[in-house]
Structures are given as structure tokens and as C-alpha cells.
Design a protein around this motif. Structure first.
Motif, PDB file in Angstrom:
ATOM      1  N   GLY A 117       5.135  -1.637  -7.757  1.00 34.16           N
ATOM      2  CA  GLY A 117       5.153  -0.179  -7.761  1.00 34.16           C
ATOM      3  C   GLY A 117       6.440   0.325  -7.159  1.00 34.16           C
ATOM      4  N   LYS A 118       6.555   1.672  -7.099  1.00 31.92           N
ATOM      5  CA  LYS A 118       7.716   2.234  -6.413  1.00 31.92           C
ATOM      6  C   LYS A 118       7.572   2.027  -4.914  1.00 31.92           C
ATOM      7  CE  LYS A 118       9.681   5.619  -9.529  1.00 31.92           C
ATOM      8  NZ  LYS A 118       9.800   7.038  -9.889  1.00 31.92           N
ATOM      9  N   ILE A 119       6.335   2.041  -4.421  1.00 32.86           N
ATOM     10  CA  ILE A 119       6.087   1.906  -2.991  1.00 32.86           C
ATOM     11  C   ILE A 119       5.462   0.549  -2.667  1.00 32.86           C
ATOM     12  CG2 ILE A 119       4.816   2.863  -1.026  1.00 32.86           C
ATOM     13  CD1 ILE A 119       5.055   5.630  -2.516  1.00 32.86           C
ATOM     14  N   LEU A 120       4.357   0.249  -3.307  1.00 37.25           N
ATOM     15  CA  LEU A 120       3.668  -1.010  -3.006  1.00 37.25           C
ATOM     16  C   LEU A 120       4.200  -2.148  -3.860  1.00 37.25           C
ATOM     17  CD1 LEU A 120      -0.097  -0.008  -2.674  1.00 37.25           C
ATOM     18  CD2 LEU A 120       1.575  -0.359  -0.847  1.00 37.25           C
ATOM     19  N   LYS A 121       4.452  -3.268  -3.187  1.00 39.01           N
ATOM     20  CA  LYS A 121       4.890  -4.474  -3.895  1.00 39.01           C
ATOM     21  C   LYS A 121       4.168  -5.683  -3.309  1.00 39.01           C
ATOM     22  CE  LYS A 121       9.433  -2.519  -4.897  1.00 39.01           C
ATOM     23  NZ  LYS A 121       9.172  -2.097  -6.281  1.00 39.01           N
ATOM     24  N   GLY A 122       4.056  -6.718  -4.123  1.00 37.77           N
ATOM     25  CA  GLY A 122       3.502  -7.967  -3.642  1.00 37.77           C
ATOM     26  C   GLY A 122       2.041  -8.171  -3.987  1.00 37.77           C
ATOM     27  N   GLY A 123       1.492  -9.257  -3.461  1.00 37.41           N
ATOM     28  CA  GLY A 123       0.135  -9.667  -3.800  1.00 37.41           C
ATOM     29  C   GLY A 123      -0.923  -8.905  -3.014  1.00 37.41           C
ATOM     30  N   PHE A 124      -1.978  -8.525  -3.741  1.00 36.59           N
ATOM     31  CA  PHE A 124      -3.133  -7.881  -3.120  1.00 36.59           C
ATOM     32  C   PHE A 124      -4.398  -8.517  -3.699  1.00 36.59           C
ATOM     33  CE2 PHE A 124       0.045  -4.715  -2.305  1.00 36.59           C
ATOM     34  CZ  PHE A 124      -0.358  -4.049  -1.152  1.00 36.59           C
ATOM     35  N   ALA A 125      -5.393  -8.697  -2.828  1.00 36.66           N
ATOM     36  CA  ALA A 125      -6.687  -9.192  -3.291  1.00 36.66           C
ATOM     37  C   ALA A 125      -7.706  -8.072  -3.168  1.00 36.66           C
ATOM     38  CB  ALA A 125      -7.120 -10.392  -2.460  1.00 36.66           C
ATOM     39  N   LEU A 126      -8.581  -8.006  -4.158  1.00 33.00           N
ATOM     40  CA  LEU A 126      -9.736  -7.105  -4.108  1.00 33.00           C
ATOM     41  C   LEU A 126     -10.964  -7.993  -4.182  1.00 33.00           C
ATOM     42  CD1 LEU A 126      -8.997  -4.112  -6.533  1.00 33.00           C
ATOM     43  CD2 LEU A 126     -10.011  -3.858  -4.262  1.00 33.00           C
ATOM     44  N   VAL A 127     -11.786  -7.925  -3.158  1.00 34.01           N
ATOM     45  CA  VAL A 127     -12.923  -8.832  -3.059  1.00 34.01           C
ATOM     46  C   VAL A 127     -14.211  -8.033  -2.901  1.00 34.01           C
ATOM     47  CG1 VAL A 127     -13.890 -10.779  -1.780  1.00 34.01           C
ATOM     48  CG2 VAL A 127     -11.410 -10.488  -1.901  1.00 34.01           C
ATOM     49  N   ARG A 128     -15.138  -8.262  -3.800  1.00 31.05           N
ATOM     50  CA  ARG A 128     -16.413  -7.528  -3.726  1.00 31.05           C
ATOM     51  C   ARG A 128     -17.320  -8.181  -2.694  1.00 31.05           C
ATOM     52  NH1 ARG A 128     -18.555  -7.153  -9.244  1.00 31.05           N
ATOM     53  NH2 ARG A 128     -19.185  -9.284  -8.922  1.00 31.05           N
ATOM     54  N   PHE A 129     -17.928  -7.346  -1.850  1.00 31.55           N
ATOM     55  CA  PHE A 129     -18.900  -7.924  -0.899  1.00 31.55           C
ATOM     56  C   PHE A 129     -20.293  -7.357  -1.081  1.00 31.55           C
ATOM     57  CE2 PHE A 129     -19.258  -4.549   2.300  1.00 31.55           C
ATOM     58  CZ  PHE A 129     -18.102  -3.795   2.074  1.00 31.55           C
ATOM     59  N   ARG A 130     -20.430  -6.188  -1.682  1.00 28.83           N
ATOM     60  CA  ARG A 130     -21.772  -5.665  -1.934  1.00 28.83           C
ATOM     61  C   ARG A 130     -21.713  -4.598  -3.018  1.00 28.83           C
ATOM     62  NH1 ARG A 130     -23.244  -1.925   1.732  1.00 28.83           N
ATOM     63  NH2 ARG A 130     -22.669  -3.263   3.465  1.00 28.83           N
ATOM     64  N   GLU A 131     -22.406  -4.823  -4.103  1.00 25.83           N
ATOM     65  CA  GLU A 131     -22.493  -3.864  -5.203  1.00 25.83           C
ATOM     66  C   GLU A 131     -21.153  -3.206  -5.515  1.00 25.83           C
ATOM     67  OE1 GLU A 131     -25.857  -1.341  -4.305  1.00 25.83           O
ATOM     68  OE2 GLU A 131     -27.162  -3.081  -4.098  1.00 25.83           O
ATOM     69  N   LYS A 132     -21.007  -1.918  -5.144  1.00 23.50           N
ATOM     70  CA  LYS A 132     -19.768  -1.203  -5.472  1.00 23.50           C
ATOM     71  C   LYS A 132     -18.703  -1.357  -4.382  1.00 23.50           C
ATOM     72  CE  LYS A 132     -21.300   0.619  -9.320  1.00 23.50           C
ATOM     73  NZ  LYS A 132     -20.682   0.208 -10.597  1.00 23.50           N
ATOM     74  N   ASN A 133     -19.034  -2.058  -3.331  1.00 27.02           N
ATOM     75  CA  ASN A 133     -18.128  -2.118  -2.181  1.00 27.02           C
ATOM     76  C   ASN A 133     -17.235  -3.357  -2.216  1.00 27.02           C
ATOM     77  OD1 ASN A 133     -19.262   0.219  -1.292  1.00 27.02           O
ATOM     78  ND2 ASN A 133     -20.544  -0.744   0.288  1.00 27.02           N
ATOM     79  N   TRP A 134     -15.951  -3.101  -2.225  1.00 26.35           N
ATOM     80  CA  TRP A 134     -14.948  -4.153  -2.261  1.00 26.35           C
ATOM     81  C   TRP A 134     -14.039  -4.001  -1.042  1.00 26.35           C
ATOM     82  CZ3 TRP A 134     -13.536  -6.867  -7.202  1.00 26.35           C
ATOM     83  CH2 TRP A 134     -14.436  -6.592  -8.242  1.00 26.35           C
ATOM     84  N   LEU A 135     -13.249  -5.032  -0.764  1.00 31.45           N
ATOM     85  CA  LEU A 135     -12.224  -4.948   0.272  1.00 31.45           C
ATOM     86  C   LEU A 135     -10.862  -5.178  -0.369  1.00 31.45           C
ATOM     87  CD1 LEU A 135     -13.953  -7.074   3.069  1.00 31.45           C
ATOM     88  CD2 LEU A 135     -13.624  -4.577   3.073  1.00 31.45           C
ATOM     89  N   LEU A 136      -9.909  -4.336  -0.001  1.00 28.53           N
ATOM     90  CA  LEU A 136      -8.525  -4.509  -0.465  1.00 28.53           C
ATOM     91  C   LEU A 136      -7.741  -5.167   0.671  1.00 28.53           C
ATOM     92  CD1 LEU A 136      -6.289  -3.920  -2.620  1.00 28.53           C
ATOM     93  CD2 LEU A 136      -5.831  -1.806  -1.350  1.00 28.53           C
ATOM     94  N   ILE A 137      -7.162  -6.307   0.380  1.00 24.05           N
ATOM     95  CA  ILE A 137      -6.472  -7.084   1.414  1.00 24.05           C
ATOM     96  C   ILE A 137      -5.084  -7.494   0.921  1.00 24.05           C
ATOM     97  CG2 ILE A 137      -6.623  -9.109   2.942  1.00 24.05           C
ATOM     98  CD1 ILE A 137      -9.686  -9.198   1.936  1.00 24.05           C
ATOM     99  N   LYS A 138      -4.077  -7.210   1.734  1.00 23.08           N
ATOM    100  CA  LYS A 138      -2.704  -7.647   1.405  1.00 23.08           C
ATOM    101  C   LYS A 138      -2.628  -9.159   1.541  1.00 23.08           C
ATOM    102  CE  LYS A 138       1.631  -7.316   0.453  1.00 23.08           C
ATOM    103  NZ  LYS A 138       1.412  -8.607  -0.254  1.00 23.08           N
ATOM    104  N   MET A 139      -2.079  -9.813   0.523  1.00 20.08           N
ATOM    105  CA  MET A 139      -1.886 -11.263   0.589  1.00 20.08           C
ATOM    106  C   MET A 139      -0.582 -11.548   1.329  1.00 20.08           C
ATOM    107  SD  MET A 139      -3.164 -11.925  -3.354  1.00 20.08           S
ATOM    108  CE  MET A 139      -2.925 -13.699  -3.469  1.00 20.08           C
ATOM    109  N   LYS A 140      -0.504 -12.744   1.890  1.00 19.48           N
ATOM    110  CA  LYS A 140       0.699 -13.109   2.649  1.00 19.48           C
ATOM    111  C   LYS A 140       1.884 -13.328   1.712  1.00 19.48           C
ATOM    112  CE  LYS A 140      -1.275 -15.163   6.804  1.00 19.48           C
ATOM    113  NZ  LYS A 140      -2.501 -15.964   6.780  1.00 19.48           N
TER     114      LYS A 140
END
Ligand code: MN
Length: 185
Positions: free
Chosen positions: A130-153
Motif C-alpha cells: 500500500g501507500k502506507i502499509l507494507k509487508g506481511g500480515f496474518a488474519l486469523v479467525r478465532f470465533r465466528e466473525k471474529n478474527w485477529l490482524l497480526i503483523k508478520m515479522k
């Protein structure tokens, strides 16, 4: 099954300037909209199979690998939504100001698994350009509609930078939230 061997067999690519038969992960669009509704949040839209799969992130994305940001999956949006910036009128669904905070392309880092399957599995790993965000990101579902967005190393991760506060303006128009809001009132 995609297979480029016949393409190569038919051509002498040393002689012809036609494209080489290299497979590349296709890149697709993503958008992050800052949305000052009843609660300020950021909407993360990633294009998969002709629609934007969409998540609302109350605290917004972080580039610290220590942060796990709640991302609540919401309804799919049309691809045309990615250009939307303006004010949703009072009384309407999502009433409030919307800014195109970031946009660009992403690559699926799980090359053997389609995005559709990653969504089903509840585990997405993408590389944002993106113009601002770059690099790896993980999106991990933990319950129904609820996910976690986590920056990868990777080299784009940082525990000290806050890109939300250091980028207060629209990547589309250069306007701040209050400038977008004032224009419509
Ligand atoms: Mn929203």
C-alpha cells in the motif's frame, strides 16, 4: 490446473519478445477506510473473487508484531466501494465520515492455497503493498466473525511507529477527516 508447459513448448522465447512463462502470484487490490461512525474504526477490504471481503478493525491496523488487532468480519462490499470517500448521512447504516486511509495491492503468501480456501480455513497470510502499509500480515479467525490482524515479522514491522497517527490524511484526496466531513455539511 494452470500449466504453462505448452505455452513454452510452442515458443522460442529467446527469439520472441513474448512474455516468459514464469508463474507469478496474481496481485489484487486492498483498501483501508477510516470510518468515524458511532465508534471510530478502520474497515479493511481485500478483493477476493470479484468482491471485497471486509473486516471492521476497532483499533486499526498496527505494524507491531506484538499487537493482535480484533477484526470483525462484516458483509462483502462491491469493488466500487473502494473508491468511496465522503459522509454517510445521519440515520443511515454506518452514518459518519469515511476516508480512504490506504490502498494498494496484496499478494497471497500461501501460494498453494487459494484466498477462497484461506477464508474458509480462517487463516490468511498476505503481503500488502500500500501507500502506507507494507509487508506481511496474518488474519486469523478465532470465533465466528471474529478474527485477529497480526503483523508478520519482516523489515516493515516496528514496535515504535504508529502509522495511524503519523498518516492523518486521505491517500485519495489528501484531506483530513474534518475536511471530508465539512465538505458535505
Ligand atoms: Mn465501517
Amino acid at each position: 490446473m494452470s500449466d504453462l508447459s505448452n505455452y513454452e513448448k510452442k515458443r522460442n522465447l529467446q527469439q520472441s519478445k513474448e512474455p516468459k512463462a514464469t508463474k507469478r502470484a496474481s496481485s489484487s487490490k486492498f483498501v483501508i477506510q477510516k470510518h468515524d461512525a458511532s465508534h471510530l474504526h478502520y474497515d479493511f477490504l481485500i478483493a477476493v473473487d470479484g468482491v471485497y471481503k471486509s473486516w471492521a478493525i476497532p483499533k486499526g491496523p498496527s505494524i507491531s508484531t506484538k499487537h493482535k488487532r480484533l477484526a470483525v468480519q462484516v458483509e462483502d462490499h462491491p469493488l466500487s466501494y473502494g473508491n468511496f470517500e465522503g459522509v454517510i448521512p445521519k440515520g443511515e447504516y454506518g452514518a459518519g465520515t469515511v476516508m480512504v486511509w490506504d490502498r494498494g495491492t496484496y499478494r497471497n503468501l500461501k501460494k498453494e492455497t487459494s484466498m477462497k480456501q484461506c477464508l474458509k480455513n480462517g487463516r490468511i497470510e498476505i503481503f500488502l503493498n500500500g501507500k502506507i502499509l507494507k509487508g506481511g500480515f496474518a488474519l486469523v479467525r478465532f470465533r465466528e466473525k471474529n478474527w485477529l490482524l497480526i503483523k508478520m515479522k519482516d523489515d516493515y514491522a516496528s514496535d515504535s511507529k504508529n502509522l495511524l497517527t503519523s498518516n492523518p490524511k486521505s491517500v485519495k484526496s489528501g484531506k483530513t477527516m474534518s475536511q471530508i466531513q465539512k465538505e458535505k455539511s
